[in-house]
Design an enzyme around this catalytic site. Sequence first.
Site, PDB file in Angstrom:
ATOM      1  N   LYS A   1       9.781 -18.019  -0.143  1.00 28.36           N
ATOM      2  CA  LYS A   1       9.319 -19.153  -0.941  1.00 28.36           C
ATOM      3  C   LYS A   1       8.094 -19.834  -0.320  1.00 28.36           C
ATOM      4  CE  LYS A   1      12.279 -19.126  -4.355  1.00 28.36           C
ATOM      5  NZ  LYS A   1      11.814 -18.858  -5.740  1.00 28.36           N
TER       6      LYS A   1
ATOM      7  N   ALA B   1      15.518 -15.840   5.071  1.00 31.37           N
ATOM      8  CA  ALA B   1      14.819 -14.916   4.174  1.00 31.37           C
ATOM      9  C   ALA B   1      14.270 -15.647   2.950  1.00 31.37           C
ATOM     10  CB  ALA B   1      15.758 -13.791   3.745  1.00 31.37           C
ATOM     11  N   TYR B   2      15.095 -16.489   2.375  1.00 29.73           N
ATOM     12  CA  TYR B   2      14.702 -17.278   1.210  1.00 29.73           C
ATOM     13  C   TYR B   2      13.517 -18.180   1.547  1.00 29.73           C
ATOM     14  CZ  TYR B   2      15.460 -20.327  -2.887  1.00 29.73           C
ATOM     15  OH  TYR B   2      15.320 -21.048  -4.057  1.00 29.73           O
ATOM     16  N   THR B   3      13.603 -18.865   2.695  1.00 31.78           N
ATOM     17  CA  THR B   3      12.526 -19.752   3.123  1.00 31.78           C
ATOM     18  C   THR B   3      11.225 -18.999   3.337  1.00 31.78           C
ATOM     19  OG1 THR B   3      14.019 -21.339   4.149  1.00 31.78           O
ATOM     20  CG2 THR B   3      11.773 -21.276   4.992  1.00 31.78           C
TER      21      THR B   3
END
Length: 252
Positions: free
Chosen positions: A159, A154-156
């Site tokens: 970002k 999710a973070y990747t």
Amino acid sequence: MIDILNINGRVALVTGGGTGIGFGIAQSFAAAGATVVITGRREDVLQEAVAQIGNGARYYVQDISKQTELPAFVERLEKEVGPIDILVNNAGQHLKKFMRDTTDQEFLALLQVHLLSVFSLSREVANRMSARKRGSILLISSMSAVMGMTQVVAYTTAKTALIGLMRAMMAEYSADNVRVNAIAPGWIESDMMFKAINADEQRKNKIMSRIPFNRFGKPKDIGNAALFLASDAAEYITGVFLPIDGGAAGGF
């Protein structure tokens, strides 16, 4: 040449500025003469941060993920402090889970903080900057947008999407002298980073083996780069994606 890094009198808004990278950026901006405003959800953390930053720093308790509140927040800030000259979209949270274990709700929650709220806040601020024909907006991306990593799907995703947002904003707002750039911090010392890696010694060692400098970065390393991109020293720089990683992206 030092004077060209001076941002004296400018209003800089740093989301998530109470700790870690955001705090380092706020410190650099304040030292260069800006009126710094930081946001976050915890008032006690913000109070302590502005006391350390000094130089007239101010704080607003604001959950950036609440998109419907952002237009009124920007309106209030500009009335009470002044027109925003610099915006740093730094606020965020982390989720360490394999994709197979990540729920739809968890995925959306990360997108909400790291992407959707950044879009909404940047739109509100950029439109005002556009009318004034000046401004600098920084998006804080990540090394996960450069290299594939496990347990941060999710973070990747969020970002990496910021890079596309940055380029679209650059194309739309450059004619009005509003610059938009993105910074990709490497592994920078912060509570969030240590929480993510300290319980996984193998992952920590793998990360360190990728960094030619053989050390983690410090918040001031990001703060100094952010200051350069926000200052007149970078007045012809827009649409740049800048890794600050101790050489990790290019190391072997």
